[in-house]
Write a protein that holds these residues in place. Structure first.
Motif, PDB file in Angstrom:
ATOM      1  N   UNK A 139       0.843  -1.204   0.000  1.00  0.00           N
ATOM      2  CA  UNK A 139       0.000   0.000   0.000  1.00  0.00           C
ATOM      3  C   UNK A 139       0.872   1.246   0.000  1.00  0.00           C
ATOM      4  N   UNK A 140       1.885   1.290   0.865  1.00  0.00           N
ATOM      5  CA  UNK A 140       2.779   2.448   0.912  1.00  0.00           C
ATOM      6  C   UNK A 140       3.606   2.571  -0.360  1.00  0.00           C
ATOM      7  N   UNK A 141       3.963   1.448  -0.968  1.00  0.00           N
ATOM      8  CA  UNK A 141       4.706   1.506  -2.223  1.00  0.00           C
ATOM      9  C   UNK A 141       3.855   2.109  -3.328  1.00  0.00           C
ATOM     10  N   UNK A 142       2.548   1.743  -3.357  1.00  0.00           N
ATOM     11  CA  UNK A 142       1.662   2.321  -4.366  1.00  0.00           C
ATOM     12  C   UNK A 142       1.420   3.807  -4.121  1.00  0.00           C
ATOM     13  N   UNK A 143       1.337   4.183  -2.840  1.00  0.00           N
ATOM     14  CA  UNK A 143       1.102   5.593  -2.511  1.00  0.00           C
ATOM     15  C   UNK A 143       2.375   6.428  -2.581  1.00  0.00           C
ATOM     16  N   UNK A 144       3.529   5.755  -2.588  1.00  0.00           N
ATOM     17  CA  UNK A 144       4.784   6.483  -2.579  1.00  0.00           C
ATOM     18  C   UNK A 144       5.045   7.179  -1.270  1.00  0.00           C
ATOM     19  N   UNK A 145       4.512   6.630  -0.168  1.00  0.00           N
ATOM     20  CA  UNK A 145       4.666   7.257   1.143  1.00  0.00           C
ATOM     21  C   UNK A 145       5.178   6.232   2.141  1.00  0.00           C
ATOM     22  N   UNK A 146       5.351   6.676   3.355  1.00  0.00           N
ATOM     23  CA  UNK A 146       5.845   5.805   4.426  1.00  0.00           C
ATOM     24  C   UNK A 146       4.956   6.017   5.651  1.00  0.00           C
ATOM     25  N   UNK A 147       3.730   5.505   5.571  1.00  0.00           N
ATOM     26  CA  UNK A 147       2.733   5.714   6.628  1.00  0.00           C
ATOM     27  C   UNK A 147       2.624   4.463   7.486  1.00  0.00           C
ATOM     28  N   UNK A 148       2.655   4.648   8.792  1.00  0.00           N
ATOM     29  CA  UNK A 148       2.451   3.539   9.719  1.00  0.00           C
ATOM     30  C   UNK A 148       0.949   3.484  10.035  1.00  0.00           C
ATOM     31  N   UNK A 149       0.198   2.805   9.171  1.00  0.00           N
ATOM     32  CA  UNK A 149      -1.261   2.831   9.259  1.00  0.00           C
ATOM     33  C   UNK A 149      -1.772   2.325  10.608  1.00  0.00           C
ATOM     34  N   UNK A 150      -1.229   1.216  11.090  1.00  0.00           N
ATOM     35  CA  UNK A 150      -1.692   0.652  12.354  1.00  0.00           C
ATOM     36  C   UNK A 150      -1.143   1.389  13.568  1.00  0.00           C
ATOM     37  N   UNK A 151      -0.352   2.405  13.333  1.00  0.00           N
ATOM     38  CA  UNK A 151       0.156   3.224  14.428  1.00  0.00           C
ATOM     39  C   UNK A 151      -0.648   4.490  14.637  1.00  0.00           C
ATOM     40  N   UNK A 152      -1.632   4.737  13.790  1.00  0.00           N
ATOM     41  CA  UNK A 152      -2.496   5.916  13.916  1.00  0.00           C
ATOM     42  C   UNK A 152      -3.877   5.436  14.353  1.00  0.00           C
ATOM     43  N   UNK A 153      -4.263   5.804  15.560  1.00  0.00           N
ATOM     44  CA  UNK A 153      -5.515   5.307  16.110  1.00  0.00           C
ATOM     45  C   UNK A 153      -6.737   5.661  15.280  1.00  0.00           C
ATOM     46  N   UNK A 154      -6.739   6.879  14.724  1.00  0.00           N
ATOM     47  CA  UNK A 154      -7.902   7.332  13.952  1.00  0.00           C
ATOM     48  C   UNK A 154      -8.141   6.496  12.694  1.00  0.00           C
ATOM     49  N   UNK A 155      -7.128   5.788  12.235  1.00  0.00           N
ATOM     50  CA  UNK A 155      -7.278   4.958  11.038  1.00  0.00           C
ATOM     51  C   UNK A 155      -7.876   3.578  11.343  1.00  0.00           C
ATOM     52  N   UNK A 156      -7.877   3.194  12.622  1.00  0.00           N
ATOM     53  CA  UNK A 156      -8.148   1.790  12.943  1.00  0.00           C
ATOM     54  C   UNK A 156      -9.557   1.368  12.552  1.00  0.00           C
ATOM     55  N   UNK A 157     -10.568   2.181  12.834  1.00  0.00           N
ATOM     56  CA  UNK A 157     -11.949   1.777  12.531  1.00  0.00           C
ATOM     57  C   UNK A 157     -12.131   1.512  11.042  1.00  0.00           C
ATOM     58  N   UNK A 158     -11.582   2.398  10.213  1.00  0.00           N
ATOM     59  CA  UNK A 158     -11.694   2.196   8.775  1.00  0.00           C
ATOM     60  C   UNK A 158     -10.938   0.966   8.301  1.00  0.00           C
ATOM     61  N   UNK A 159      -9.738   0.755   8.850  1.00  0.00           N
ATOM     62  CA  UNK A 159      -8.955  -0.429   8.474  1.00  0.00           C
ATOM     63  C   UNK A 159      -9.656  -1.711   8.914  1.00  0.00           C
ATOM     64  N   UNK A 160     -10.261  -1.693  10.103  1.00  0.00           N
ATOM     65  CA  UNK A 160     -11.005  -2.855  10.577  1.00  0.00           C
ATOM     66  C   UNK A 160     -12.187  -3.158   9.663  1.00  0.00           C
TER      67      UNK A 160
END
Length: 313
Positions: free
Chosen positions: A156-177
Motif C-alpha cells: 500500500x505504501x509503495x503504491x502511494x509512494x509514502x511511508x505511513x504507519x497505518x496501524x500506528x495511527x488510532x484514527x485509522x483503525x476503525x476504517x482499516x477494521x
C-alpha cells in the motif's frame, strides 16, 4: 323427508389445536428424538451457566464457597459506567459494529446482485471462489496479511509512494477494521442473498423487460423487492449483535499506539477482569452486553412487526 341434524362437535374437535399438536408430534417423533442431543447440549452449555451471573453481584473470591461470598449488589455495574476506560471501550465497540453492519450489508448485497447479473458461468464461479476464500482463513493469518500489506514497506505504501504507519495511527483503525472485515467475509455473506435471488420468479424479469425496464430498473423493482424479507431478517439479527464487534481482529491488529480505538468490550473483560482476577467485573460487563443485545433484538423485531415487514418471530 328427514332433515339431517347438525353434527355435534366433540370437545376434542373444539379444542382442535392440542389434539392436532400431539398427532403432529407422533408423526414427527423421529425428528423430535434427533433434536434431543442438541436440546441437551443447549441446556448444559447455554442455559445452565446462567447461574454464574450471580457473580456480578458479589465480591467474588475464588477460594471461597458460593454461600460465603460477599454480596455487593450493583456496585460493579456502577463502577463500569463511572469508568472512563469502559465508556471509551463501549464507544469503540458500537462504532466498529456499526461500520461492520453498514459495510457488510452494502457490499454483500451489491456483490450478490452483480454476480446474479453475470451470465458467463465460468467468470461467475471464479469470482465466487475468490471472494469466498478469505472467509476460511483464520484471523491470525488474515491479521498477518493485513499487517504486511499496511507495513511501512508494504504494497500500500509503495503504491502511494509514502511511508505511513497505518496501524500506528488510532484514527485509522476503525476504517482499516471495516475494510479487513469486508475483504474477509463479503463473499461468504453473499451466499444467503444469492440463494434468495434464485427464488424470484423469472417471469417477473420477463414481464419487466417486456414493459421496457432496463437492467438497473429490473434490479431496483424486481431483485431488491424479491430479497427484501431476507435483508430485513438478517438486519434484525445483526442489530442484536451490535455489541459483538469481535475479539480476534481487534486483539491481533491492536497495539499500544491505537489501543484507544482498537479496544472493545471483550478485550476490556480480558484485561481488566479475567487477567486481574476481578471476575465480578468481567461477569458484569458480559451481562451488560448480553442484556443490551437481547433488548436490541426484540426491539428491532417489534419495529419490523409494527411496520408490517418480515420478522424473526
Amino acid at each position: 323427508m328427514e332433515t339431517a341434524l347438525p353434527k355435534t362437535t366433540s370437545p376434542k374437535t373444539i379444542a382442535g389445536k392440542p389434539a392436532g399438536f400431539f398427532r403432529k408430534l407422533v408423526r414427527q417423533r423421529a425428528l423430535i428424538f434427533m433434536s434431543f442431543p442438541f436440546l441437551i447440549w443447549l441446556f448444559i452449555f447455554k442455559y445452565l451457566p446462567l447461574w454464574g451471573w450471580t457473580i456480578a453481584f458479589q465480591d467474588f473470591k475464588p477460594a471461597k464457597g458460593f454461600t460465603d461470598q460477599e454480596w455487593i449488589g450493583f456496585d460493579q455495574f456502577a463502577f463500569l459506567f463511572q469508568d472512563e476506560r469502559f465508556l471509551q471501550v463501549l464507544r469503540n465497540t458500537l462504532a466498529m459494529s456499526f461500520i461492520n453492519l453498514v459495510l457488510g450489508f452494502a457490499t454483500a448485497i451489491t456483490l450478490a446482485i452483480l454476480l446474479n447479473e453475470v451470465r458467463h458461468m465460468f467468470f461467475k464461479r471464479f469470482v465466487q471462489t475468490v471472494s469466498y476464500l478469505p472467509h476460511f482463513i483464520s484471523w491470525v493469518v488474515a491479521a498477518s496479511i493485513v499487517q504486511t500489506t499496511l507495513a511501512p514497506d508494504g504494497i500500500v505504501n509503495q503504491l502511494l509512494g509514502k511511508d505511513i504507519l497505518f496501524l500506528g495511527v488510532g484514527e485509522y483503525f476503525w476504517g482499516l477494521f471495516g475494510a479487513a472485515s469486508v475483504w474477509k467475509d463479503v463473499g461468504w455473506n453473499t451466499i444467503v442473498y444469492l440463494a434468495a435471488m434464485t427464488m424470484i420468479d423469472p417471469a417477473q424479469y420477463e414481464a419487466a423487460e417486456i414493459d421496457g425496464a432496463n437492467r438497473f430498473q429490473r434490479i431496483w423493482y424486481v431483485t431488491l423487492p424479491g430479497i427484501k424479507p431476507v435483508i430485513i431478517v438478517l438486519l434484525i439479527m445483526q442489530i442484536g449483535y451490535l455489541l459483538e464487534a469481535g475479539f480476534e481482529p481487534q486483539y491481533l491488529l491492536g497495539n499500544g499506539m491505537n489501543v484507544d480505538y482498537s479496544e472493545v468490550i471483550d478485550i476490556f473483560v480480558l484485561k481488566y477482569g479475567i487477567a486481574q482476577g476481578n471476575f465480578s467485573l468481567s461477569i458484569a460487563a458480559g451481562m451488560f452486553k448480553t442484556v443490551v443485545s437481547f433488548i436490541l433484538l426484540f426491539g428491532a423485531n417489534h419495529i419490523a412487526k409494527r411496520m408490517g415487514e418480515s420478522r424473526l418471530f
